[in-house]
Design a protein around this motif. Sequence first.
Motif, mmCIF file in Angstrom:
data_model
loop_
_atom_site.group_PDB
_atom_site.id
_atom_site.type_symbol
_atom_site.label_atom_id
_atom_site.label_comp_id
_atom_site.label_asym_id
_atom_site.label_seq_id
_atom_site.Cartn_x
_atom_site.Cartn_y
_atom_site.Cartn_z
ATOM 1 N N ALA A 125 0.846 -1.197 0.000
ATOM 2 C CA ALA A 125 0.000 0.000 0.000
ATOM 3 C C ALA A 125 0.882 1.248 0.000
ATOM 4 C CB ALA A 125 -0.929 -0.020 1.209
ATOM 5 N N GLN A 126 1.965 1.228 0.770
ATOM 6 C CA GLN A 126 2.860 2.392 0.830
ATOM 7 C C GLN A 126 3.483 2.690 -0.520
ATOM 8 O OE1 GLN A 126 3.510 4.499 3.753
ATOM 9 N NE2 GLN A 126 3.943 5.673 1.908
ATOM 10 N N PHE A 127 3.914 1.654 -1.225
ATOM 11 C CA PHE A 127 4.511 1.829 -2.557
ATOM 12 C C PHE A 127 3.508 2.488 -3.501
ATOM 13 C CE2 PHE A 127 5.306 0.241 -6.872
ATOM 14 C CZ PHE A 127 6.627 0.633 -7.045
ATOM 15 N N MET A 128 2.255 1.979 -3.502
ATOM 16 C CA MET A 128 1.224 2.536 -4.372
ATOM 17 C C MET A 128 0.899 3.977 -3.986
ATOM 18 S SD MET A 128 -2.268 3.262 -4.791
ATOM 19 C CE MET A 128 -2.863 2.589 -3.270
ATOM 20 N N LEU A 129 0.816 4.266 -2.689
ATOM 21 C CA LEU A 129 0.545 5.633 -2.238
ATOM 22 C C LEU A 129 1.674 6.577 -2.643
ATOM 23 C CD1 LEU A 129 -1.003 4.996 1.287
ATOM 24 C CD2 LEU A 129 -2.179 5.893 -0.738
ATOM 25 N N ASP A 130 2.908 6.109 -2.573
ATOM 26 C CA ASP A 130 4.049 6.927 -2.992
ATOM 27 C C ASP A 130 3.952 7.259 -4.482
ATOM 28 O OD1 ASP A 130 5.046 6.880 -0.420
ATOM 29 O OD2 ASP A 130 6.572 5.347 -0.847
ATOM 30 N N LEU A 131 3.576 6.272 -5.288
ATOM 31 C CA LEU A 131 3.408 6.521 -6.725
ATOM 32 C C LEU A 131 2.302 7.543 -6.970
ATOM 33 C CD1 LEU A 131 3.682 2.926 -8.259
ATOM 34 C CD2 LEU A 131 5.407 4.742 -8.310
ATOM 35 N N LEU A 132 1.200 7.407 -6.229
ATOM 36 C CA LEU A 132 0.095 8.360 -6.355
ATOM 37 C C LEU A 132 0.544 9.766 -5.995
ATOM 38 C CD1 LEU A 132 -3.187 6.804 -4.886
ATOM 39 C CD2 LEU A 132 -2.817 7.683 -7.182
ATOM 40 N N GLU A 133 1.247 9.874 -4.877
ATOM 41 C CA GLU A 133 1.697 11.174 -4.392
ATOM 42 C C GLU A 133 2.646 11.847 -5.381
ATOM 43 O OE1 GLU A 133 4.338 12.687 -0.673
ATOM 44 O OE2 GLU A 133 2.697 11.323 -0.188
ATOM 45 N N ASN A 134 3.439 11.036 -6.062
ATOM 46 C CA ASN A 134 4.406 11.558 -7.028
ATOM 47 C C ASN A 134 3.816 11.749 -8.420
ATOM 48 O OD1 ASN A 134 6.431 11.574 -5.075
ATOM 49 N ND2 ASN A 134 6.999 9.463 -5.510
ATOM 50 N N GLY A 135 2.502 11.498 -8.566
ATOM 51 C CA GLY A 135 1.849 11.679 -9.851
ATOM 52 C C GLY A 135 2.191 10.623 -10.876
ATOM 53 N N GLN A 136 2.631 9.454 -10.418
ATOM 54 C CA GLN A 136 3.036 8.398 -11.338
ATOM 55 C C GLN A 136 1.906 7.421 -11.664
ATOM 56 O OE1 GLN A 136 6.735 7.818 -8.757
ATOM 57 N NE2 GLN A 136 7.467 7.227 -10.785
ATOM 58 N N ILE A 137 0.742 7.594 -11.047
ATOM 59 C CA ILE A 137 -0.429 6.766 -11.347
ATOM 60 C C ILE A 137 -1.578 7.699 -11.708
ATOM 61 C CG2 ILE A 137 -2.121 5.107 -10.481
ATOM 62 C CD1 ILE A 137 -0.101 4.106 -8.491
ATOM 63 N N ASP A 174 -18.439 3.550 -0.900
ATOM 64 C CA ASP A 174 -19.106 4.693 -0.275
ATOM 65 C C ASP A 174 -18.547 4.976 1.113
ATOM 66 O OD1 ASP A 174 -20.694 5.035 -2.501
ATOM 67 O OD2 ASP A 174 -22.442 4.034 -1.620
ATOM 68 N N TYR A 175 -18.127 3.926 1.807
ATOM 69 C CA TYR A 175 -17.600 4.080 3.154
ATOM 70 C C TYR A 175 -16.234 4.768 3.137
ATOM 71 C CZ TYR A 175 -16.045 2.855 7.843
ATOM 72 O OH TYR A 175 -15.568 2.899 9.117
ATOM 73 N N TYR A 176 -15.363 4.341 2.241
ATOM 74 C CA TYR A 176 -14.016 4.905 2.162
ATOM 75 C C TYR A 176 -13.379 4.494 0.841
ATOM 76 C CZ TYR A 176 -9.115 5.827 3.240
ATOM 77 O OH TYR A 176 -7.822 6.289 3.205
ATOM 78 N N HIS A 177 -12.813 5.458 0.124
ATOM 79 C CA HIS A 177 -12.086 5.143 -1.101
ATOM 80 C C HIS A 177 -11.078 6.241 -1.395
ATOM 81 C CE1 HIS A 177 -15.423 7.672 -2.614
ATOM 82 N NE2 HIS A 177 -14.537 8.094 -3.494
ATOM 83 N N LEU A 178 -10.199 5.937 -2.307
ATOM 84 C CA LEU A 178 -9.237 6.928 -2.780
ATOM 85 C C LEU A 178 -9.881 7.684 -3.931
ATOM 86 C CD1 LEU A 178 -6.044 4.698 -2.776
ATOM 87 C CD2 LEU A 178 -6.548 6.573 -1.209
ATOM 88 N N GLU A 179 -9.837 8.995 -3.866
ATOM 89 C CA GLU A 179 -10.472 9.828 -4.885
ATOM 90 C C GLU A 179 -9.935 9.543 -6.285
ATOM 91 O OE1 GLU A 179 -13.107 11.795 -4.585
ATOM 92 O OE2 GLU A 179 -13.220 11.230 -2.470
ATOM 93 N N THR A 180 -8.698 9.097 -6.359
ATOM 94 C CA THR A 180 -8.064 8.877 -7.659
ATOM 95 C C THR A 180 -8.366 7.500 -8.247
ATOM 96 O OG1 THR A 180 -6.100 8.220 -6.459
ATOM 97 C CG2 THR A 180 -6.165 10.481 -7.282
ATOM 98 N N SER A 181 -9.163 6.698 -7.554
ATOM 99 C CA SER A 181 -9.441 5.349 -8.054
ATOM 100 C C SER A 181 -10.752 5.296 -8.832
ATOM 101 C CB SER A 181 -9.479 4.350 -6.893
ATOM 102 O OG SER A 181 -10.525 4.670 -5.995
ATOM 103 N N VAL A 182 -10.890 4.239 -9.630
ATOM 104 C CA VAL A 182 -12.094 3.984 -10.408
ATOM 105 C C VAL A 182 -12.762 2.747 -9.820
ATOM 106 C CG1 VAL A 182 -12.991 3.369 -12.684
ATOM 107 C CG2 VAL A 182 -11.053 4.947 -12.488
ATOM 108 N N LEU A 183 -14.040 2.838 -9.527
ATOM 109 C CA LEU A 183 -14.783 1.699 -8.986
ATOM 110 C C LEU A 183 -15.269 0.800 -10.112
ATOM 111 C CD1 LEU A 183 -16.130 0.213 -6.592
ATOM 112 C CD2 LEU A 183 -18.134 1.672 -6.969
#
Length: 108
Positions: A9-21, A36-45
């Motif tokens: 999860a940390q690796f993926m979050l780092d990529l997100l933070e750096n604009g690589q995803i 609906d309970y919790y999600h990352l705004e940048t993800s697609v359901l």
Amino acid sequence: MRNWQDVTAQFMLDLLENGQIAANQLIDVREEFEWDYYHLETSVLIPMNTIPNRLNELMDTKPIYIVCAHGVRSAAVCEYLEKQGYSSLHNVTGGMAAIASLQGFQYD
């Protein structure tokens, strides 16, 4: 032999933070009530059971990161997508539970 990779999860979050995803590279395969309970705004359901009918929404030109609640459904989706010819697949181990704990959110 599987070709998809497990990532933390940390690796993926780092990529997100750096604009690589990009948003269309992070696919959340949980159900809508979980989203609906919790999600990352940048993800697609795209709930797991709808994946076969929504393959046209998945690009295979960039890495795809699959996330679910704990990493079990996402691993199954990675296996399925690999059989459909997709490459550069990544299962986010620990899923949203791991992401939530890293972000200080209580997620069950």
